[in-house]
Enzyme design. Structure first.
Site, mmCIF file in Angstrom:
data_model
loop_
_atom_site.group_PDB
_atom_site.id
_atom_site.type_symbol
_atom_site.label_atom_id
_atom_site.label_comp_id
_atom_site.label_asym_id
_atom_site.label_seq_id
_atom_site.Cartn_x
_atom_site.Cartn_y
_atom_site.Cartn_z
ATOM 1 N N GLU A 104 -8.698 -10.446 -8.018
ATOM 2 C CA GLU A 104 -7.874 -9.423 -8.200
ATOM 3 C C GLU A 104 -6.679 -9.642 -9.125
ATOM 4 O O GLU A 104 -6.419 -8.633 -9.552
ATOM 5 C CB GLU A 104 -7.272 -9.357 -6.423
ATOM 6 C CG GLU A 104 -8.616 -9.259 -5.490
ATOM 7 C CD GLU A 104 -7.925 -9.294 -3.868
ATOM 8 O OE1 GLU A 104 -8.935 -8.928 -3.165
ATOM 9 O OE2 GLU A 104 -6.862 -9.752 -3.929
ATOM 10 N N ARG A 109 -1.230 -14.770 3.846
ATOM 11 C CA ARG A 109 -1.907 -14.052 4.731
ATOM 12 C C ARG A 109 -1.368 -14.171 5.991
ATOM 13 O O ARG A 109 -1.133 -13.151 7.009
ATOM 14 C CB ARG A 109 -3.419 -14.666 4.976
ATOM 15 C CG ARG A 109 -4.142 -14.419 3.770
ATOM 16 C CD ARG A 109 -4.846 -12.937 3.604
ATOM 17 N NE ARG A 109 -5.953 -12.842 4.608
ATOM 18 C CZ ARG A 109 -6.665 -11.597 4.707
ATOM 19 N NH1 ARG A 109 -6.621 -10.733 3.779
ATOM 20 N NH2 ARG A 109 -7.277 -11.582 5.783
ATOM 21 N N HIS A 159 -1.601 -5.338 1.375
ATOM 22 C CA HIS A 159 -2.737 -6.291 1.315
ATOM 23 C C HIS A 159 -2.388 -7.654 0.586
ATOM 24 O O HIS A 159 -1.452 -7.778 -0.170
ATOM 25 C CB HIS A 159 -3.775 -5.476 -0.047
ATOM 26 C CG HIS A 159 -4.780 -6.450 -0.754
ATOM 27 N ND1 HIS A 159 -6.101 -6.734 0.060
ATOM 28 C CD2 HIS A 159 -4.781 -7.325 -1.535
ATOM 29 C CE1 HIS A 159 -6.820 -7.320 -0.691
ATOM 30 N NE2 HIS A 159 -5.924 -8.011 -1.967
ATOM 31 N N PHE A 173 -15.826 2.741 7.127
ATOM 32 C CA PHE A 173 -14.415 3.152 6.599
ATOM 33 C C PHE A 173 -13.973 3.151 5.288
ATOM 34 O O PHE A 173 -12.852 3.576 4.846
ATOM 35 C CB PHE A 173 -13.327 2.464 7.556
ATOM 36 C CG PHE A 173 -13.415 0.961 7.209
ATOM 37 C CD1 PHE A 173 -12.801 0.124 6.216
ATOM 38 C CD2 PHE A 173 -14.028 0.051 8.157
ATOM 39 C CE1 PHE A 173 -12.748 -1.105 5.762
ATOM 40 C CE2 PHE A 173 -14.099 -1.365 7.943
ATOM 41 C CZ PHE A 173 -13.510 -1.914 6.849
ATOM 42 N N LYS A 191 0.672 -1.189 0.092
ATOM 43 C CA LYS A 191 -0.032 -0.024 0.075
ATOM 44 C C LYS A 191 0.916 1.146 0.019
ATOM 45 O O LYS A 191 2.074 1.201 0.208
ATOM 46 C CB LYS A 191 -1.004 -0.169 1.134
ATOM 47 C CG LYS A 191 -2.058 -1.161 1.208
ATOM 48 C CD LYS A 191 -2.861 -1.234 2.237
ATOM 49 C CE LYS A 191 -3.770 -2.388 2.275
ATOM 50 N NZ LYS A 191 -4.532 -2.636 3.606
ATOM 51 N N ASN A 229 -1.977 -0.235 7.334
ATOM 52 C CA ASN A 229 -1.512 -1.465 7.592
ATOM 53 C C ASN A 229 -0.345 -2.131 6.669
ATOM 54 O O ASN A 229 -0.422 -3.404 6.500
ATOM 55 C CB ASN A 229 -2.471 -2.388 8.076
ATOM 56 C CG ASN A 229 -3.471 -2.756 7.071
ATOM 57 O OD1 ASN A 229 -3.441 -2.152 5.884
ATOM 58 N ND2 ASN A 229 -4.601 -3.721 7.399
ATOM 59 N N ARG A 263 2.769 -7.045 9.121
ATOM 60 C CA ARG A 263 1.998 -5.815 9.935
ATOM 61 C C ARG A 263 2.518 -5.703 11.125
ATOM 62 O O ARG A 263 2.456 -4.759 12.030
ATOM 63 C CB ARG A 263 0.442 -6.145 9.615
ATOM 64 C CG ARG A 263 0.053 -5.893 8.495
ATOM 65 C CD ARG A 263 -1.329 -6.437 8.295
ATOM 66 N NE ARG A 263 -2.298 -6.122 6.805
ATOM 67 C CZ ARG A 263 -3.203 -6.660 6.524
ATOM 68 N NH1 ARG A 263 -3.743 -7.742 7.304
ATOM 69 N NH2 ARG A 263 -3.869 -6.314 5.407
ATOM 70 N N THR A 303 -5.356 -8.289 10.185
ATOM 71 C CA THR A 303 -5.632 -6.930 9.626
ATOM 72 C C THR A 303 -5.249 -5.806 10.482
ATOM 73 O O THR A 303 -4.905 -4.564 9.943
ATOM 74 C CB THR A 303 -7.316 -6.839 9.462
ATOM 75 O OG1 THR A 303 -7.437 -8.002 8.431
ATOM 76 C CG2 THR A 303 -7.697 -5.775 8.688
HETATM 77 P P1 IDP Z 1 -7.502 -7.466 5.135
HETATM 78 O O1 IDP Z 1 -6.700 -6.409 4.355
HETATM 79 O O2 IDP Z 1 -6.685 -8.067 6.202
HETATM 80 O O3 IDP Z 1 -7.959 -8.462 4.083
HETATM 81 P P2 IDP Z 1 -10.215 -6.416 5.289
HETATM 82 O O4 IDP Z 1 -11.079 -6.666 6.354
HETATM 83 O O5 IDP Z 1 -10.532 -7.081 3.909
HETATM 84 O O6 IDP Z 1 -8.585 -6.896 5.796
HETATM 85 O O7 IDP Z 1 -10.090 -4.629 5.083
HETATM 86 C C1 IDP Z 1 -9.444 -4.197 3.918
HETATM 87 C C2 IDP Z 1 -8.787 -3.170 4.568
HETATM 88 O O8 IDP Z 1 -9.503 -2.216 4.972
HETATM 89 C C3 IDP Z 1 -7.818 -3.282 5.729
HETATM 90 O O9 IDP Z 1 -6.415 -3.863 5.368
HETATM 91 C C4 IDP Z 1 -7.574 -1.859 6.292
HETATM 92 O O10 IDP Z 1 -6.721 -1.148 5.602
HETATM 93 C C5 IDP Z 1 -8.731 -1.539 6.039
HETATM 94 N N1 IDP Z 1 -9.698 -1.570 7.328
HETATM 95 C C6 IDP Z 1 -10.259 -2.764 7.765
HETATM 96 N N2 IDP Z 1 -10.910 -2.485 8.730
HETATM 97 C C7 IDP Z 1 -10.844 -1.228 9.166
HETATM 98 C C8 IDP Z 1 -11.351 -0.141 10.091
HETATM 99 O O11 IDP Z 1 -11.894 -0.594 10.984
HETATM 100 N N3 IDP Z 1 -10.851 1.109 9.987
HETATM 101 C C9 IDP Z 1 -10.041 1.667 9.155
HETATM 102 N N4 IDP Z 1 -9.674 0.729 8.152
HETATM 103 C C10 IDP Z 1 -10.023 -0.518 8.245
HETATM 104 MG MG MG Z 2 -9.432 -8.364 2.640
#
Ligand code: IDP
Ligand code: MG
Length: 149
Positions: free
Chosen positions: A127, A86, A116, A58, A10, A113, A103, A92
């Site tokens: 994707e 992962r 992705h 968000f 990112k 974070n 992370r 996350t």
């Molecule tokens: P992942 O990246 O671990 O798969 P996802 O739930 O798919 O997690 O969420 C995608 C991205 O959205 C996360 O990596 C993070 O950057 C952002 N995100 C997820 N939850 C939150 C939140 O509660 N607040 C702000 N950003 C969030």
């Molecule tokens: Mg995800």
């Protein structure tokens, strides 16, 4: 074809100079790099990538974050690369990511974070099709038999 996953560093990971470190972790594990580009994406593209999260509070902040600078888009290949990728990335929320994960080692806040990774083989397929419409680069590592038994 062997399993593939989509990994994206990112904008914060690029800005913080973590590209080499992150690529090294996947390379040293034994996964094969099958696609790589540095790219800035537009809002509509980022919204498509994160379409499943469009109802989340968000979402617009997440899209702002992803379009805030260039990202490194990659295809990585190998046995169980989706699930293992992962694990290499970590939970996350970096507050819950184990030390030793990307992370866990390099991030503090969930909205910054660093990286992705596709969450299933099916999302990886979608994707990769979105980010690499021309598909992956076809090459074989000469180390294959030293990594796989
Ligand atoms: P992942 O990246 O671990 O798969 P996802 O739930 O798919 O997690 O969420 C995608 C991205 O959205 C996360 O990596 C993070 O950057 C952002 N995100 C997820 N939850 C939150 C939140 O509660 N607040 C702000 N950003 C969030
Ligand atoms: Mg995800």
């Amino acid at each position: 074809m062997a399993e593939q996953t989509f990994i994206m560093i990112k904008p914060d990971g690029v800005q913080r100079g973590l590209v080499g470190e992150i690529i090294a972790r996947f390379e040293k594990k034994g996964f094969y790099l099958k696609g790589l580009k540095l790219i800035s994406v537009e809002r509509a593209f980022a919204e498509k990538h994160y379409a499943d999260l469009s109802a989340k509070p968000f979402f617009s902040g997440l899209v702002d974050y992803i379009i805030s600078g260039p990202v490194v888009a990659m295809i990585w290949e190998g046995k169980n690369v989706v699930v293992t990728g992962r694990k290499i990335i970590g939970a996350t929320n970096p507050a819950q990511s184990e030390p030793g994960t990307i992370r866990g080692d390099y991030a503090i806040d969930i909205g910054r974070n660093v990286i992705h990774g596709s969450d299933s083989v099916e999302s990886a397929r979608k994707e990769i099709a979105l980010w690499f419409p021309d598909g992956s680069v076809n090459w074989q590592s000469s180390q294959h038999s030293w990594i796989y038994e």
